[in-house]
Design a protein around this motif. Structure first.
Motif, mmCIF file in Angstrom:
data_model
loop_
_atom_site.group_PDB
_atom_site.id
_atom_site.type_symbol
_atom_site.label_atom_id
_atom_site.label_comp_id
_atom_site.label_asym_id
_atom_site.label_seq_id
_atom_site.Cartn_x
_atom_site.Cartn_y
_atom_site.Cartn_z
ATOM 1 N N THR A 29 -2.454 -1.265 -16.518
ATOM 2 C CA THR A 29 -3.402 -0.741 -15.541
ATOM 3 C C THR A 29 -4.815 -1.007 -16.034
ATOM 4 O O THR A 29 -5.135 -0.750 -17.199
ATOM 5 C CB THR A 29 -3.200 0.774 -15.334
ATOM 6 N N VAL A 72 -1.459 -8.334 -3.951
ATOM 7 C CA VAL A 72 -1.109 -7.405 -2.880
ATOM 8 C C VAL A 72 -2.197 -6.349 -2.754
ATOM 9 O O VAL A 72 -2.631 -5.761 -3.753
ATOM 10 C CB VAL A 72 0.237 -6.723 -3.151
ATOM 11 N N ALA A 88 -2.881 -2.768 -2.028
ATOM 12 C CA ALA A 88 -1.960 -1.644 -2.151
ATOM 13 C C ALA A 88 -2.542 -0.377 -1.546
ATOM 14 O O ALA A 88 -3.696 -0.032 -1.778
ATOM 15 C CB ALA A 88 -1.623 -1.411 -3.621
ATOM 16 N N ASP A 89 -1.716 0.320 -0.778
ATOM 17 C CA ASP A 89 -2.068 1.650 -0.278
ATOM 18 C C ASP A 89 -1.736 2.697 -1.346
ATOM 19 O O ASP A 89 -1.015 2.432 -2.307
ATOM 20 C CB ASP A 89 -1.283 1.963 0.998
ATOM 21 N N ASN A 108 -3.623 4.164 -3.601
ATOM 22 C CA ASN A 108 -4.228 4.009 -4.918
ATOM 23 C C ASN A 108 -5.715 4.352 -4.834
ATOM 24 O O ASN A 108 -6.571 3.478 -4.942
ATOM 25 C CB ASN A 108 -4.029 2.576 -5.422
ATOM 26 N N GLU A 161 -3.329 -2.523 -10.746
ATOM 27 C CA GLU A 161 -2.021 -2.486 -11.400
ATOM 28 C C GLU A 161 -1.499 -3.924 -11.534
ATOM 29 O O GLU A 161 -1.417 -4.654 -10.554
ATOM 30 C CB GLU A 161 -1.036 -1.653 -10.572
ATOM 31 N N ARG A 163 2.047 -10.174 -10.822
ATOM 32 C CA ARG A 163 1.839 -9.449 -9.571
ATOM 33 C C ARG A 163 0.676 -8.500 -9.805
ATOM 34 O O ARG A 163 0.707 -7.698 -10.759
ATOM 35 C CB ARG A 163 3.086 -8.667 -9.157
ATOM 36 N N GLU A 171 -1.697 -5.635 -7.971
ATOM 37 C CA GLU A 171 -1.888 -4.726 -6.851
ATOM 38 C C GLU A 171 -3.338 -4.238 -6.870
ATOM 39 O O GLU A 171 -3.790 -3.654 -7.858
ATOM 40 C CB GLU A 171 -0.917 -3.551 -6.943
ATOM 41 N N ARG A 175 -7.276 -0.750 -1.798
ATOM 42 C CA ARG A 175 -7.927 -1.041 -0.530
ATOM 43 C C ARG A 175 -9.441 -0.930 -0.688
ATOM 44 O O ARG A 175 -9.939 -0.162 -1.518
ATOM 45 C CB ARG A 175 -7.474 -0.051 0.537
#
Length: 256
Positions: free
Chosen positions: A40, A60, A62-63, A65, A71, A115, A117, A120
């Motif tokens: 993180t 991505v 991410a919602d 957060n 992440e 990956r 994240e 928003r």
């Protein structure tokens, strides 16, 4: 003239390399890593640059957060038979997330996947030298530039900029502004909302743009290939579409 003989130690070294190469004939796959690393990173501000080297990327939005954390998950699989051990690293420097893979030697076979994240409300810029990029879910500005690799974007509504020196570009989005260009590869855009501006270009590859039903100001052309524009056209339209390639077919049509 006498025949030149090869020293036994050279033959032994060649034989060793041949055995090692045979043992590594199957290419490494990051998917074989069943215990990926997680990290993180704190992000200050509302912009993020992802600076990657030799890795497949999945980005991505991410919602859930609200803390402003980034992440990251990393899969890695690889080995070096002759040379230094492979190394992977990641770090945050200001608003730049650096993802690095070092894998070099006489017999080296490595594969890395990340990956990331992103919270928003953060505009993202991706810069990668070698590796495919997949991105989804962005409402804010997204810019992806790759020297060697394909790009796929889906489920996004923010302004979109795509660049590849060597790779195809695909986007299935509802962005109002899209700018997609590749030197070597095809471009395919499927737009779910009537755009204000679409600019697409390929030096070597087909260009296809599918649009919602509306009237557009279209500029389309190919130096070596057919051009098919079937959307309603009006040079006074505020919805502007440019689709060009030097070598390949150009298609601008209404989505089914």
């Amino acid at each position: 003239m006498a025949a030149r003989t090869v020293p036994a130690r050279v033959l032994a070294a060649v034989g060793t390399v041949a055995v090692l190469v045979a043992g590594l004939s199957a290419c490494a796959s990051a998917e074989d890593d069943k215990d990926p690393d997680h990290r993180t990173f704190a992000l200050q501000g509302d912009t993020l640059t992802i600076d990657a080297d030799d890795s497949a990327l999945e980005i991505v939005a991410a919602d859930g957060n609200p803390s402003g954390k980034v992440e990251a998950t990393r899969w890695f699989n690889g080995s070096v038979a002759i040379g230094s051990d492979p190394e992977v690293s990641w770090s945050m420097d200001g608003d730049r997330l650096k993802l690095r893979t070092h894998c070099s030697g006489v017999v080296a076979d490595c594969a890395t996947k990340h990956r990331v994240e992103v919270p928003r409300g953060v505009a993202v810029k991706v810069e990668t030298d070698d590796g495919s990029v997949r991105a989804q879910g962005f409402r804010d500005a997204l810019e992806i530039r790759t020297a060697d690799g394909s790009v796929r974007v889906s489920d996004s509504t923010g302004p979109l900029t795509l660049r590849s020196d060597d790779g195809s570009l695909r986007a299935d989005v509802s962005s109002r502004r899209v700018d997609a260009s590749t030197r070597d590869g095809s471009v395919r855009l499927q737009l779910g909302a009537v755009p204000d501006l679409v600019e697409t270009h390929s030096d070597d590859g087909s260009v296809s743009v599918e649009l919602p039903r509306a009237t557009y100001k279209v500029s389309a052309g190919s130096d070596d290939g057919s051009v098919d524009v079937s959307v309603p056209r009006d040079d006074a339209s505020a919805h502007v579409v440019t689709a060009r390639t030097q070598d390949g077919k150009v298609t601008v049509r209404t989505a089914n």
